[in-house]
Scaffold this active site. Structure first.
Site, PDB file in Angstrom:
ATOM      1  N   SER A 242      28.329  23.226  47.891  1.00 31.08           N
ATOM      2  CA  SER A 242      26.939  22.940  47.473  1.00 31.08           C
ATOM      3  C   SER A 242      26.992  21.909  46.359  1.00 31.08           C
ATOM      4  CB  SER A 242      26.296  24.231  46.958  1.00 31.08           C
ATOM      5  OG  SER A 242      25.063  23.967  46.320  1.00 31.08           O
TER       6      SER A 242
ATOM      7  N   TYR B 156      25.562  32.714  42.694  1.00 29.43           N
ATOM      8  CA  TYR B 156      25.637  31.621  43.674  1.00 29.43           C
ATOM      9  C   TYR B 156      26.438  30.449  43.106  1.00 29.43           C
ATOM     10  CZ  TYR B 156      24.042  28.307  47.255  1.00 29.43           C
ATOM     11  OH  TYR B 156      23.996  27.398  48.279  1.00 29.43           O
TER      12      TYR B 156
HETATM   13  P1  NAP Z   1      20.122  30.449  55.638  1.00 32.50           P
HETATM   14  O1  NAP Z   1      19.162  29.833  56.590  1.00 32.50           O
HETATM   15  O2  NAP Z   1      19.683  31.560  54.762  1.00 32.50           O
HETATM   16  O3  NAP Z   1      21.437  30.844  56.445  1.00 32.50           O
HETATM   17  C1  NAP Z   1      22.433  31.644  55.888  1.00 32.50           C
HETATM   18  C2  NAP Z   1      23.296  32.178  56.999  1.00 32.50           C
HETATM   19  O4  NAP Z   1      24.281  33.079  56.458  1.00 32.50           O
HETATM   20  C3  NAP Z   1      22.475  32.980  58.014  1.00 32.50           C
HETATM   21  O5  NAP Z   1      23.006  32.768  59.291  1.00 32.50           O
HETATM   22  C4  NAP Z   1      22.722  34.397  57.547  1.00 32.50           C
HETATM   23  O6  NAP Z   1      22.507  35.372  58.544  1.00 32.50           O
HETATM   24  C5  NAP Z   1      24.193  34.298  57.179  1.00 32.50           C
HETATM   25  N1  NAP Z   1      24.603  35.455  56.427  1.00 32.50           N
HETATM   26  C6  NAP Z   1      24.245  35.809  55.169  1.00 32.50           C
HETATM   27  N2  NAP Z   1      24.776  37.004  54.853  1.00 32.50           N
HETATM   28  C7  NAP Z   1      25.485  37.411  55.930  1.00 32.50           C
HETATM   29  C8  NAP Z   1      26.259  38.573  56.231  1.00 32.50           C
HETATM   30  N3  NAP Z   1      26.415  39.575  55.362  1.00 32.50           N
HETATM   31  N4  NAP Z   1      26.863  38.650  57.446  1.00 32.50           N
HETATM   32  C9  NAP Z   1      26.699  37.663  58.365  1.00 32.50           C
HETATM   33  N5  NAP Z   1      25.984  36.553  58.140  1.00 32.50           N
HETATM   34  C10 NAP Z   1      25.376  36.437  56.929  1.00 32.50           C
HETATM   35  O7  NAP Z   1      20.609  29.349  54.604  1.00 32.50           O
HETATM   36  P2  NAP Z   1      21.390  27.971  54.809  1.00 32.50           P
HETATM   37  O8  NAP Z   1      20.820  27.059  53.818  1.00 32.50           O
HETATM   38  O9  NAP Z   1      21.453  27.563  56.223  1.00 32.50           O
HETATM   39  O10 NAP Z   1      22.844  28.391  54.303  1.00 32.50           O
HETATM   40  C11 NAP Z   1      24.035  28.057  54.972  1.00 32.50           C
HETATM   41  C12 NAP Z   1      25.092  27.682  53.950  1.00 32.50           C
HETATM   42  O11 NAP Z   1      24.692  26.454  53.325  1.00 32.50           O
HETATM   43  C13 NAP Z   1      25.268  28.698  52.834  1.00 32.50           C
HETATM   44  O12 NAP Z   1      26.631  28.819  52.504  1.00 32.50           O
HETATM   45  C14 NAP Z   1      24.491  28.053  51.694  1.00 32.50           C
HETATM   46  O13 NAP Z   1      24.930  28.490  50.447  1.00 32.50           O
HETATM   47  C15 NAP Z   1      24.820  26.599  51.932  1.00 32.50           C
HETATM   48  N6  NAP Z   1      23.954  25.634  51.254  1.00 32.50           N
HETATM   49  C16 NAP Z   1      22.631  25.557  51.546  1.00 32.50           C
HETATM   50  C17 NAP Z   1      21.855  24.605  50.884  1.00 32.50           C
HETATM   51  C18 NAP Z   1      20.377  24.474  51.156  1.00 32.50           C
HETATM   52  O14 NAP Z   1      19.704  23.719  50.445  1.00 32.50           O
HETATM   53  N7  NAP Z   1      19.824  25.098  52.159  1.00 32.50           N
HETATM   54  C19 NAP Z   1      22.422  23.744  49.954  1.00 32.50           C
HETATM   55  C20 NAP Z   1      23.776  23.852  49.695  1.00 32.50           C
HETATM   56  C21 NAP Z   1      24.535  24.794  50.352  1.00 32.50           C
HETATM   57  P3  NAP Z   1      21.072  36.132  58.608  1.00 32.50           P
HETATM   58  O15 NAP Z   1      20.085  35.134  59.132  1.00 32.50           O
HETATM   59  O16 NAP Z   1      21.338  37.260  59.529  1.00 32.50           O
HETATM   60  O17 NAP Z   1      20.742  36.555  57.205  1.00 32.50           O
END
Ligand code: NAP
Length: 252
Positions: free
Chosen positions: A144, A157
């Site tokens: 991130s 986080y």
């Molecule tokens: P998201 O839509 O909330 O997706 C998160 C994913 O992680 C979902 O598939 C979620 O499954 C899964 N997950 C969370 N806890 C879990 C568990 N205990 N077991 C299995 N799966 C689990 O958010 P996202 O933004 O796409 O996040 C994906 C990655 O990108 C993360 O590592 C996040 O930190 C990183 N990131 C995001 C951003 C941003 O701006 N969006 C920026 C930098 C980094 P469920 O749907 O079942 O909860």
């Protein structure tokens, strides 16, 4: 002409593939030719549909990544379905927001377990399999911009994302000589469930947008291209790279 981004014949495991960045990454890898194993606790039908619509192959493995219990099984099932494994994307992650003075142990542990502990032990199980099958492979962690900055209200986080950046470099040092590339993508602010709360807060939304030189939030598609690069032979000399994909946020 050989396409250095072609993933034909490769098998990729993507955690958290049901939605958001994981879905974007899974679809992009499939579009580049990989067969994709999605791992998560929620149904991945929409991802499967998007991949099938592009003529790709997808297999879902149901697992809760809050503990290390399912990790060996995940690699096992992926290898059984795909005949081999080549690429692991540690994408699954969560965020908890609260004032550091009030922040709970649960919000610390829940985030650290998925974002950091599971990412390490799944990488370990995956690397053992790669070494057993021979031929190397690619591990891509999702870091991130908060691997480089503090942010506010998200202590676990930020700690987890600084941790994953360090771990990416450590594993690159350890495993580059074994033919395994370990790199990370550091997304900026993207439109997913993870950022719903701050996008719905008009003041935070405006402040964040004002700082992004590209003038918009990122999308899962923006991150998919970086994943294809780090999964492909185009990045064979990248080890420990943390590829920032943030619309210019950190340059500001
Ligand atoms: P998201 O839509 O909330 O997706 C998160 C994913 O992680 C979902 O598939 C979620 O499954 C899964 N997950 C969370 N806890 C879990 C568990 N205990 N077991 C299995 N799966 C689990 O958010 P996202 O933004 O796409 O996040 C994906 C990655 O990108 C993360 O590592 C996040 O930190 C990183 N990131 C995001 C951003 C941003 O701006 N969006 C920026 C930098 C980094 P469920 O749907 O079942 O909860």
């Amino acid at each position: 002409m050989i396409n250095p981004f072609d993933l034909t014949g490769k098998v990729a495991i993507v955690t958290g593939a049901n939605t958001g960045l994981g879905q974007g990454i899974a679809v992009a890898l499939a579009q580049a030719g990989a067969r994709v194993v999605g791992v998560g606790r929620s149904p991945m039908d929409e991802t499967e549909r998007q991949i099938a619509a592009r003529g790709g192959a997808f297999h879902a493995v149901t697992a809760d990544l809050s503990t290390i219990a399912p990790l060996e099984r995940i690699v096992e099932e992926a290898a059984r379905w795909g005949g081999r494994v080549d690429i692991l994307v540690n994408n699954a992650g969560l965020i908890r927001r609260a004032d550091p003075l009030e922040f709970s142990e649960k919000d610390w542990d829940d985030v650290m377990n998925v974002n950091l502990k599971t990412a390490f032990f799944l990488s370990q199980a995956f690397a053992r399999r790669l070494l057993a099958q021979g031929g190397g492979g690619k591990i891509i962690n999702v870091a991130s911009v908060l691997s480089f900055q503090g942010g506010i209200r998200i202590p676990s986080y930020t700690a987890s994302k600084h941790g994953i950046a360090g771990l990416t470099q450590l594993l690159a040092n350890e495993w580059a000589p074994k033919g395994i590339n370990v790199n990370a993508i550091a997304p900026g602010y993207c439109v997913t469930n993870n950022t719903k709360a701050i996008r719905e807060d008009p003041a935070r939304n405006a402040a964040i947008l004002a700082r992004i030189p590209a003038g918009r939030w990122g999308t899962p598609e923006d991150i998919g291209g970086a994943a294809v690069f780090l999964a492909s032979s185009a990045s064979d000399y990248c080890h420990g790279t943390i590829l920032v994909v943030d619309g210019g946020w950190l340059a500001r």
